[in-house]
Design an enzyme around this catalytic site. Structure first.
Site, PDB file in Angstrom:
ATOM      1  N   GLU A   6     173.665  35.374 116.612  1.00 43.60           N
ATOM      2  CA  GLU A   6     175.080  35.123 116.284  1.00 43.60           C
ATOM      3  C   GLU A   6     175.517  35.887 115.034  1.00 43.60           C
ATOM      4  O   GLU A   6     176.265  35.376 114.205  1.00 43.60           O
ATOM      5  CB  GLU A   6     175.322  33.604 116.157  1.00 43.60           C
ATOM      6  CG  GLU A   6     175.012  32.903 117.467  1.00 43.60           C
ATOM      7  CD  GLU A   6     175.148  31.377 117.436  1.00 43.60           C
ATOM      8  OE1 GLU A   6     175.545  30.830 116.402  1.00 43.60           O
ATOM      9  OE2 GLU A   6     174.856  30.758 118.478  1.00 43.60           O
ATOM     10  N   GLU A  36     173.150  31.370 124.841  1.00 45.63           N
ATOM     11  CA  GLU A  36     173.540  30.018 124.409  1.00 45.63           C
ATOM     12  C   GLU A  36     174.952  29.758 124.862  1.00 45.63           C
ATOM     13  O   GLU A  36     175.834  30.604 124.680  1.00 45.63           O
ATOM     14  CB  GLU A  36     173.548  29.890 122.878  1.00 45.63           C
ATOM     15  CG  GLU A  36     172.288  29.403 122.254  1.00 45.63           C
ATOM     16  CD  GLU A  36     172.475  29.124 120.759  1.00 45.63           C
ATOM     17  OE1 GLU A  36     173.389  28.367 120.390  1.00 45.63           O
ATOM     18  OE2 GLU A  36     171.689  29.674 119.984  1.00 45.63           O
TER      19      GLU A  36
END
Ligand code: BMA
Length: 389
Positions: free
Chosen positions: A200, A305
């Site tokens: 991320e 995710e």
């Protein structure tokens, strides 16, 4: 009589070494290019099979699936996904934050020794293993959300480089404990793991995020991590997943890409665009870009995710997640989609779960989702660890 007995003893003794030799190397290595050219047979086979299976299938994954669920903690044989859909998930995600501190449990209280056992258990049934790392800030000792800049300090020559390599040493010890012996006459081998560090990075909530280091620093961090684990520690059972959060364009996605020699899986973490149906086109755009970029590079695309916390939308599984993945012929070519963990109420006392549990309002829709021909749970998996051409 005597002669026959000798024969019965000598012949197996002569045959056994040859059998053991051939049983450990009788398959030629799969013809794939991985970030680790010396990746083990099973690791290359996993890459090969993920790349083939994604043409018609998407593996479903769940974080911490075997460790706990919404209404239980550490009970052998349980999994919320299994209790709703009749099978364990195909992909098992695990989290090793706090391993680097020498702690016995991770940041969510999961015992590392048991985690190794659960990883071996999932693999023994044919599941796919992936590990993420909310690694603590080595400069401050704060957690991974402590955004004090630290990347330059952990690179070679930096003030915290030795501390950081010590973290990687501890990681290598953990991975070295992940071995599996398939049968009495087989040798044990290292369990392949999709390692997903520094995730991320398009956001700035972790200390390696986009506002906390330059692209060059991030890339140096990634390359050092791969080179240290592969070349210094000799780990040859890792596939490396690069996993930005949402991004605006292919250029943005690739801004911190460390290079084809350092990555196997092009991932994508997205919780934002799956929150409602209006944002579905944005979710699909993200998937499409990841698939296209991966295919251009001979890599594997994946939704590493995702999820909707507490799943208040009872048809979210088919109307949002499946609808997004099946938008077109490109978006459906991701290899797997993994949702986040199902926090135990008894431990954290909050509704922080991303898969349904038995009795949850979205459970019937999840069953439908899991029955869709595209979606694979563990029971639907072919052998992911060998290649028969
Ligand atoms: C986050 C949350 C946190 C957790 C972390 C690592 O997204 O679930 O509660 O500590 O992942 O598992």
């Amino acid at each position: 009589m005597m002669k026959t007995r000798n024969f019965l003893i000598i012949v197996p003794l002569l045959i056994l070494p040859g059998f053991l030799f051939f049983s450990s190397c009788s398959h030629p290595g799969p013809d794939v290019i991985t970030a680790d050219p010396d990746a083990s047979y099973q690791t290359k086979a996993l890459f090969y099979n993920l790349d083939h299976i994604r043409v018609n299938s998407v593996l479903f994954g769940h974080q911490d699936a075997l460790a706990y669920g919404v209404e239980w903690w550490d009970e052998p044989g349980r999994s919320d996904v299994k209790e709703v859909a009749g099978s364990y998930p195909a992909v098992y995600g695990w989290e090793i934050g706090d391993l680097e501190l020498g702690n016995e449990t991770n940041l969510d209280g999961v015992d590392f020794k048991k985690m190794q056992g659960w990883i071996i258990e999932g693999y023994s049934r044919g599941g796919v293993i992936t590990i993420a790392w909310h690694i603590n800030n080595p400069v401050t000792g704060g957690n991974s959300w402590d955004t004090t800049p630290a990347v330059a300090q952990v690179l070679p020559g930096g003030s915290h480089h030795d501390l950081f390599t010590g973290y990687l040493d501890i990681f290598a010890d953990f991975v070295n404990g992940l071995t599996y012996k398939p049968g009495f006459f087989s040798r044990s081998h290292a369990i392949p793991v999709i390692f997903r560090p520094w995730h991320e990075m398009t956001g700035s909530w972790f200390w390696w995020g986009s506002n906390l280091c330059t692209p060059d620093e991030y890339i140096a961090l990634w390359r050092f991590t791969v080179e240290y684990l592969r070349d210094e520690k000799g780990l040859h059972n890792l596939l490396y997943a690069y996993s930005p959060d949402r991004f605006d364009s292919p250029e943005h996605y690739l801004e911190r890409y460390p290079g084809d020699e350092y990555v196997d899986i092009l991932g994508y973490d997205d919780y934002w665009n799956v929150r409602d149906r209006e944002r579905l086109p944005l979710f699909a755009n993200g998937l499409r870009t990841v698939v296209e970029l991966a295919e251009e590079r001979g890599k594997i695309p994946a939704l590493t995710e995702t999820g909707l916390e507490a799943i208040p939308d009872t048809t979210w599984w088919t109307d949002v997640l499946l609808a997004g993945i099946t938008t077109d012929e490109i978006t459906r070519r991701i290899a797997y989609a993994q949702v986040w963990r199902n926090t135990a109420r008894s431990v954290e006392n909050r509704d922080h779960f991303y898969a349904p549990y038995a009795g949850h309002l979205s459970a019937p829709d999840f069953v439908e989702f899991a029955r869709h021909p595209l979606i694979l749970l563990e029971r639907d998996l072919p052998d992911m660890y060998s290649v028969r051409k």
